[in-house]
Scaffold this active site. Sequence first.
Site, PDB file in Angstrom:
ATOM      1  N   THR A 107      14.969 -18.750   6.097  1.00 31.61           N
ATOM      2  CA  THR A 107      13.977 -18.293   7.062  1.00 31.61           C
ATOM      3  C   THR A 107      12.854 -19.294   7.237  1.00 31.61           C
ATOM      4  O   THR A 107      12.281 -19.438   8.318  1.00 31.61           O
ATOM      5  CB  THR A 107      13.409 -16.936   6.586  1.00 31.61           C
ATOM      6  N   SER A 140      20.553 -18.416   3.008  1.00 29.54           N
ATOM      7  CA  SER A 140      20.913 -18.566   1.594  1.00 29.54           C
ATOM      8  C   SER A 140      22.083 -17.678   1.185  1.00 29.54           C
ATOM      9  O   SER A 140      22.650 -17.860   0.105  1.00 29.54           O
ATOM     10  CB  SER A 140      19.703 -18.340   0.695  1.00 29.54           C
ATOM     11  N   THR A 189      15.200 -16.930   1.088  1.00 27.16           N
ATOM     12  CA  THR A 189      14.703 -16.112  -0.023  1.00 27.16           C
ATOM     13  C   THR A 189      15.768 -15.187  -0.615  1.00 27.16           C
ATOM     14  O   THR A 189      15.637 -14.744  -1.754  1.00 27.16           O
ATOM     15  CB  THR A 189      13.507 -15.246   0.422  1.00 27.16           C
ATOM     16  N   ASP A 190      16.832 -14.903   0.162  1.00 22.70           N
ATOM     17  CA  ASP A 190      17.782 -13.877  -0.304  1.00 22.70           C
ATOM     18  C   ASP A 190      18.461 -14.240  -1.628  1.00 22.70           C
ATOM     19  O   ASP A 190      18.695 -13.365  -2.461  1.00 22.70           O
ATOM     20  CB  ASP A 190      18.863 -13.627   0.764  1.00 22.70           C
TER      21      ASP A 190
HETATM   22  N1  ASP Z   1      18.440 -14.580   5.227  1.00 22.19           N
HETATM   23  C1  ASP Z   1      17.390 -15.496   4.861  1.00 22.19           C
HETATM   24  C2  ASP Z   1      17.916 -16.414   3.796  1.00 22.19           C
HETATM   25  O1  ASP Z   1      17.963 -16.068   2.657  1.00 22.19           O
HETATM   26  C3  ASP Z   1      16.188 -14.755   4.417  1.00 22.19           C
HETATM   27  C4  ASP Z   1      15.025 -15.639   4.052  1.00 22.19           C
HETATM   28  O2  ASP Z   1      15.081 -16.838   3.915  1.00 22.19           O
HETATM   29  O3  ASP Z   1      13.951 -15.032   3.833  1.00 22.19           O
HETATM   30  O4  ASP Z   1      18.269 -17.512   4.125  1.00 22.19           O
END
Ligand code: ASP
Length: 353
Positions: A41, A88, A121-122
């Site tokens: 993200t 991620s 973040t995932d």
């Molecule tokens: N779906 C995203 C990821 O993990 C969520 C994020 O980065 O907050 O790449």
Amino acid sequence: MLMTLGLASTGPAIAQVQVPSQSQNQQAALPRVAVLATGGTIAGTASSETQTTGYTSGVLTADALLKSVPSLGKVAEVSGEQVSNVGSENITNEILLRLAKRVNQLLAQPDIAGVVITHGTDTLEETAYFLNLVVKSDKPVVVTGSMRPSTAISADGPGNILQAVTVAASPDARGRGVMVVLNDRIGSARYTTKTNANTLDTFKSADDGYIGTLIDQVPHFETAVTKLQTTRTPFDVSKLDSLPEVDIVYGHQNDGGYLYDAAVAHGARGIVVAGVGAGSESLLALPSIKKAVDKGVIVVRSSRTGSGYVPEDPAYLGLLGDNLNPQKARILLMLALTITSNPARVQDMFHRF
Ligand code: ASP
């Protein structure tokens, strides 16, 4: 003086571009920090400044990410490289190994003070814990990300990048293992986990895993982690091209054994049980877990609750995952299996790392 930035690439080859940074005199005294971008993200774009879901992850390049934080040039001499550009959920073992090897190469350079990884973040906590086990340097390694895409009115990415680079450039951050820095918090990779699917304050460090806080952009360190990390682990990724298959099976009411059977049939060398409560396993699943153990598959019990320890209990089968959550237990079990399939030795690793 110039700030060196990498061009977008999904492969290991890294092209460099250079953009103007701070004045010669100021830059000469600054520590060098390498930023490795993997997507997420933080590199995502949406169609409006209020859209914070359903956007596209992994669009902006390392170059664009660093340019979005002009004050970085006051903190460090920063270079950027693109390791991957994916959400991620699409980080594979191949990307993990490539990233870890590059981090070790960079940290071996005397002129590099620290490394920052930008990440979705995932699964950020999985990459951070993997690096915590395989980085062979005491120099700071910081993983960061953002909950809002770059186009959001209150995008948290630029602030998190600035904080992450500040920590990576700090001599006080040396020897503290891999750190997760977002939202003013400095957490240990061993303990930090994503706890909320949407909110900015999602990363929490259960069981005293916060090791510091950033106040006015100054890192303040408080607690030290006693589990062994980085240079104090036996894991060596330098000659690895793949990692053993380890699957996670999530416990629940009426949990039968067929997912364990499927994992074994697929070739899993390890299975992490995301057990209910303190790692309890259902009577319906136990015959399949026993079949897996009898075949030499290493089974590790963890807890689906998100924190707490798994105690010894003769009613259940498998090694104890200490207080690692299931996704971190999978990371350690993969690495343990690169060294040994001896259950006692693997158990020892779960207590020490
Ligand atoms: N779906 C995203 C990821 O993990 C969520 C994020 O980065 O907050 O790449």
